[in-house]
Design a protein around this motif. Structure first.
Motif, PDB file in Angstrom:
ATOM      1  N   LEU A  22      -0.113  -1.842   9.379  1.00 40.80           N
ATOM      2  CA  LEU A  22       0.310  -1.606   7.998  1.00 40.80           C
ATOM      3  C   LEU A  22      -0.886  -1.332   7.101  1.00 40.80           C
ATOM      4  O   LEU A  22      -0.773  -0.591   6.119  1.00 40.80           O
ATOM      5  CB  LEU A  22       1.113  -2.794   7.480  1.00 40.80           C
ATOM      6  CG  LEU A  22       2.503  -2.978   8.075  1.00 40.80           C
ATOM      7  CD1 LEU A  22       3.189  -4.192   7.468  1.00 40.80           C
ATOM      8  CD2 LEU A  22       3.366  -1.735   7.852  1.00 40.80           C
ATOM      9  N   GLY A  23      -2.040  -1.938   7.427  1.00 38.29           N
ATOM     10  CA  GLY A  23      -3.244  -1.674   6.652  1.00 38.29           C
ATOM     11  C   GLY A  23      -3.717  -0.243   6.779  1.00 38.29           C
ATOM     12  O   GLY A  23      -4.437   0.269   5.910  1.00 38.29           O
ATOM     13  N   ALA A  24      -3.332   0.419   7.882  1.00 39.60           N
ATOM     14  CA  ALA A  24      -3.642   1.846   8.045  1.00 39.60           C
ATOM     15  C   ALA A  24      -2.612   2.722   7.352  1.00 39.60           C
ATOM     16  O   ALA A  24      -2.858   3.899   7.112  1.00 39.60           O
ATOM     17  CB  ALA A  24      -3.715   2.206   9.529  1.00 39.60           C
ATOM     18  N   LEU A  25      -1.450   2.148   7.041  1.00 35.08           N
ATOM     19  CA  LEU A  25      -0.371   2.910   6.413  1.00 35.08           C
ATOM     20  C   LEU A  25      -0.352   2.740   4.895  1.00 35.08           C
ATOM     21  O   LEU A  25       0.093   3.626   4.172  1.00 35.08           O
ATOM     22  CB  LEU A  25       0.987   2.483   6.984  1.00 35.08           C
ATOM     23  CG  LEU A  25       1.171   2.671   8.488  1.00 35.08           C
ATOM     24  CD1 LEU A  25       2.514   2.114   8.927  1.00 35.08           C
ATOM     25  CD2 LEU A  25       1.066   4.143   8.857  1.00 35.08           C
ATOM     26  N   CYS A  26      -0.810   1.581   4.402  1.00 37.82           N
ATOM     27  CA  CYS A  26      -0.803   1.345   2.959  1.00 37.82           C
ATOM     28  C   CYS A  26      -1.870   0.320   2.614  1.00 37.82           C
ATOM     29  O   CYS A  26      -2.290  -0.459   3.470  1.00 37.82           O
ATOM     30  CB  CYS A  26       0.572   0.893   2.475  1.00 37.82           C
ATOM     31  SG  CYS A  26       1.235  -0.540   3.346  1.00 37.82           S
ATOM     32  N   ALA A 134       7.062  -3.365   1.779  1.00 40.32           N
ATOM     33  CA  ALA A 134       8.362  -2.734   2.029  1.00 40.32           C
ATOM     34  C   ALA A 134       8.207  -1.230   2.220  1.00 40.32           C
ATOM     35  O   ALA A 134       8.857  -0.632   3.094  1.00 40.32           O
ATOM     36  CB  ALA A 134       9.323  -3.019   0.884  1.00 40.32           C
ATOM     37  N   SER A 135       7.326  -0.610   1.437  1.00 41.32           N
ATOM     38  CA  SER A 135       7.109   0.835   1.594  1.00 41.32           C
ATOM     39  C   SER A 135       6.449   1.129   2.932  1.00 41.32           C
ATOM     40  O   SER A 135       6.762   2.126   3.594  1.00 41.32           O
ATOM     41  CB  SER A 135       6.255   1.382   0.444  1.00 41.32           C
ATOM     42  OG  SER A 135       4.916   0.910   0.515  1.00 41.32           O
ATOM     43  N   GLY A 136       5.538   0.241   3.365  1.00 41.57           N
ATOM     44  CA  GLY A 136       4.915   0.419   4.670  1.00 41.57           C
ATOM     45  C   GLY A 136       5.914   0.291   5.799  1.00 41.57           C
ATOM     46  O   GLY A 136       5.873   1.045   6.774  1.00 41.57           O
ATOM     47  N   LEU A 137       6.845  -0.676   5.683  1.00 41.88           N
ATOM     48  CA  LEU A 137       7.876  -0.836   6.708  1.00 41.88           C
ATOM     49  C   LEU A 137       8.824   0.361   6.714  1.00 41.88           C
ATOM     50  O   LEU A 137       9.303   0.771   7.777  1.00 41.88           O
ATOM     51  CB  LEU A 137       8.654  -2.131   6.474  1.00 41.88           C
ATOM     52  CG  LEU A 137       7.866  -3.431   6.678  1.00 41.88           C
ATOM     53  CD1 LEU A 137       8.755  -4.641   6.407  1.00 41.88           C
ATOM     54  CD2 LEU A 137       7.285  -3.513   8.078  1.00 41.88           C
ATOM     55  N   SER A 138       9.097   0.927   5.535  1.00 46.39           N
ATOM     56  CA  SER A 138       9.935   2.141   5.481  1.00 46.39           C
ATOM     57  C   SER A 138       9.244   3.290   6.205  1.00 46.39           C
ATOM     58  O   SER A 138       9.886   4.071   6.927  1.00 46.39           O
ATOM     59  CB  SER A 138      10.219   2.520   4.024  1.00 46.39           C
ATOM     60  OG  SER A 138      11.012   1.540   3.396  1.00 46.39           O
ATOM     61  N   TRP A 139       7.923   3.387   6.024  1.00 51.08           N
ATOM     62  CA  TRP A 139       7.175   4.431   6.732  1.00 51.08           C
ATOM     63  C   TRP A 139       7.204   4.178   8.236  1.00 51.08           C
ATOM     64  O   TRP A 139       7.330   5.116   9.029  1.00 51.08           O
ATOM     65  CB  TRP A 139       5.737   4.483   6.224  1.00 51.08           C
ATOM     66  CG  TRP A 139       4.899   5.524   6.891  1.00 51.08           C
ATOM     67  CD1 TRP A 139       3.888   5.339   7.778  1.00 51.08           C
ATOM     68  CD2 TRP A 139       5.020   6.942   6.740  1.00 51.08           C
ATOM     69  NE1 TRP A 139       3.370   6.543   8.188  1.00 51.08           N
ATOM     70  CE2 TRP A 139       4.042   7.532   7.570  1.00 51.08           C
ATOM     71  CE3 TRP A 139       5.859   7.757   5.983  1.00 51.08           C
ATOM     72  CZ2 TRP A 139       3.887   8.916   7.651  1.00 51.08           C
ATOM     73  CZ3 TRP A 139       5.700   9.142   6.079  1.00 51.08           C
ATOM     74  CH2 TRP A 139       4.729   9.703   6.900  1.00 51.08           C
ATOM     75  N   CYS A 140       7.117   2.897   8.643  1.00 50.96           N
ATOM     76  CA  CYS A 140       7.223   2.570  10.072  1.00 50.96           C
ATOM     77  C   CYS A 140       8.565   3.022  10.629  1.00 50.96           C
ATOM     78  O   CYS A 140       8.641   3.541  11.751  1.00 50.96           O
ATOM     79  CB  CYS A 140       7.058   1.067  10.277  1.00 50.96           C
ATOM     80  SG  CYS A 140       5.388   0.441  10.011  1.00 50.96           S
ATOM     81  N   THR A 141       9.621   2.811   9.848  1.00 47.71           N
ATOM     82  CA  THR A 141      10.954   3.249  10.284  1.00 47.71           C
ATOM     83  C   THR A 141      11.001   4.758  10.436  1.00 47.71           C
ATOM     84  O   THR A 141      11.563   5.283  11.415  1.00 47.71           O
ATOM     85  CB  THR A 141      12.020   2.785   9.275  1.00 47.71           C
ATOM     86  OG1 THR A 141      12.002   1.356   9.190  1.00 47.71           O
ATOM     87  CG2 THR A 141      13.407   3.238   9.704  1.00 47.71           C
ATOM     88  N   PHE A 248      -1.190   6.842   6.619  1.00 53.50           N
ATOM     89  CA  PHE A 248      -0.425   7.128   5.400  1.00 53.50           C
ATOM     90  C   PHE A 248      -0.889   6.183   4.309  1.00 53.50           C
ATOM     91  O   PHE A 248      -1.164   5.012   4.569  1.00 53.50           O
ATOM     92  CB  PHE A 248       1.064   6.931   5.670  1.00 53.50           C
ATOM     93  CG  PHE A 248       1.935   6.964   4.444  1.00 53.50           C
ATOM     94  CD1 PHE A 248       2.198   8.158   3.808  1.00 53.50           C
ATOM     95  CD2 PHE A 248       2.483   5.797   3.943  1.00 53.50           C
ATOM     96  CE1 PHE A 248       3.009   8.194   2.689  1.00 53.50           C
ATOM     97  CE2 PHE A 248       3.296   5.825   2.816  1.00 53.50           C
ATOM     98  CZ  PHE A 248       3.550   7.027   2.191  1.00 53.50           C
ATOM     99  N   ARG A 249      -1.012   6.678   3.105  1.00 52.94           N
ATOM    100  CA  ARG A 249      -1.414   5.836   1.983  1.00 52.94           C
ATOM    101  C   ARG A 249      -0.410   5.970   0.852  1.00 52.94           C
ATOM    102  O   ARG A 249       0.091   7.052   0.589  1.00 52.94           O
ATOM    103  CB  ARG A 249      -2.805   6.257   1.466  1.00 52.94           C
ATOM    104  CG  ARG A 249      -3.933   5.998   2.438  1.00 52.94           C
ATOM    105  CD  ARG A 249      -4.203   4.524   2.589  1.00 52.94           C
ATOM    106  NE  ARG A 249      -5.349   4.278   3.471  1.00 52.94           N
ATOM    107  CZ  ARG A 249      -5.727   3.071   3.844  1.00 52.94           C
ATOM    108  NH1 ARG A 249      -5.055   2.012   3.423  1.00 52.94           N
ATOM    109  NH2 ARG A 249      -6.757   2.900   4.630  1.00 52.94           N
ATOM    110  N   VAL A 250      -0.152   4.838   0.184  1.00 54.65           N
ATOM    111  CA  VAL A 250       0.703   4.849  -1.022  1.00 54.65           C
ATOM    112  C   VAL A 250      -0.151   4.478  -2.219  1.00 54.65           C
ATOM    113  O   VAL A 250      -1.217   3.919  -2.087  1.00 54.65           O
ATOM    114  CB  VAL A 250       1.871   3.856  -0.885  1.00 54.65           C
ATOM    115  CG1 VAL A 250       2.821   4.301   0.211  1.00 54.65           C
ATOM    116  CG2 VAL A 250       1.400   2.445  -0.618  1.00 54.65           C
TER     117      VAL A 250
END
Length: 250
Positions: A22-26, A134-141, A248-250
């Protein structure tokens, strides 16, 4: 740190795979990292080859993979198995158990597994208290859907050699997100039977296709590893698109 001002942290290499993923996603704050680590306090171990989710059975626990690999699969009435995808460290099984309490697939331990068993109500807590997570988990989905889409392409349109190359590239990119790769070497705990059940091929065809990739020096194979000798050529061969697997970054 001043009160009221959130500071984002880069997860440490010793952080759990979920936090590193998740740290790589957000961007995560210290509070968010602490919450995610605490989410994984209740752990269990599953021996290799054992199922911990059964298709059609009750699914009332969310599982986070801490160590090891799992395989999601379905069995046909004649006993044939179709592996749908692989769950790697940092992946979540049963993320949406709050919406559907019946498993649509089985999951087995491809290697000895260490899992975190999470009360699904904690997932709802994430949506209420931690919108960035939550946004990171949505990206995981979204990534999971993309991975299943790639599996459909492999089974429906690619040749045997292309299927193998495509799968190896997917796994290599996913592990790269966790910084778990050793150069171009890819740890693969799967047997050739597992590969055959993933790619819809016979065991003989799988063996021949692996040999054909080795013969043109696109891959090297040891007992539990595959080296991707020419990633560019493998991408061109399999028409692999890694965009949906990138950071991915938010």
């Amino acid at each position: 740190m001043q009160k009221g001002i959130a500071t984002d942290f880069k997860p440490a290499e010793t952080s759990s795979p979920l936090v590193r993923k998740l740290g790589a996603l957000c961007l995560l704050s210290e509070e968010e990292i602490d919450f995610l680590e605490g989410l994984q306090n209740n752990t269990l171990k599953v021996d290799r080859g054992l199922d911990f989710i059964e298709e059609g059975g009750d699914l009332r626990t969310t599982f986070i993979v801490i160590e090891g690999w799992a395989a999601r699969y379905c069995l046909l009435s004649d006993g044939r198995r179709q592996i749908l995808s692989y769950a790697l460290p940092g992946d979540i099984l049963g993320l949406h158990v709050n919406f559907r309490a019946t498993a649509t697939y089985s999951a087995s331990a491809l290697t000895p597994l260490k899992l975190a068993a999470v009360d699904p109500r904690r997932i709802i807590e994430i949506s209420q208290k931690f919108p960035i997570i939550a946004s990171g988990l949505s990206w995981c989905t979204a990534r999971e859907y993309a991975i299943l889409g790639d599996q459909a392409i492999r089974l429906g349109r690619l040749s045997a050699r292309q299927r193998l190359a495509h799968l190896f590239l997917e796994l290599w990119h996913r592990l790269n997100l966790l910084k778990s790769n050793n150069d171009n070497w890819l740890e693969i705990p799967m047997t050739q039977r597992d590969l055959a059940d993933t790619l819809g091929m016979s065991l003989v065809h799988t063996n021949r296709s692996l040999k054909s990739l080795r013969d043109v020096d696109l891959i090297s194979v040891t007992k539990n590893q595959v080296r991707l000798n020419d990633i560019k050529a493998l991408i061109e061969l399999s028409e692999f698109n890694a965009e949906h697997l990138r950071e991915f970054r938010v």
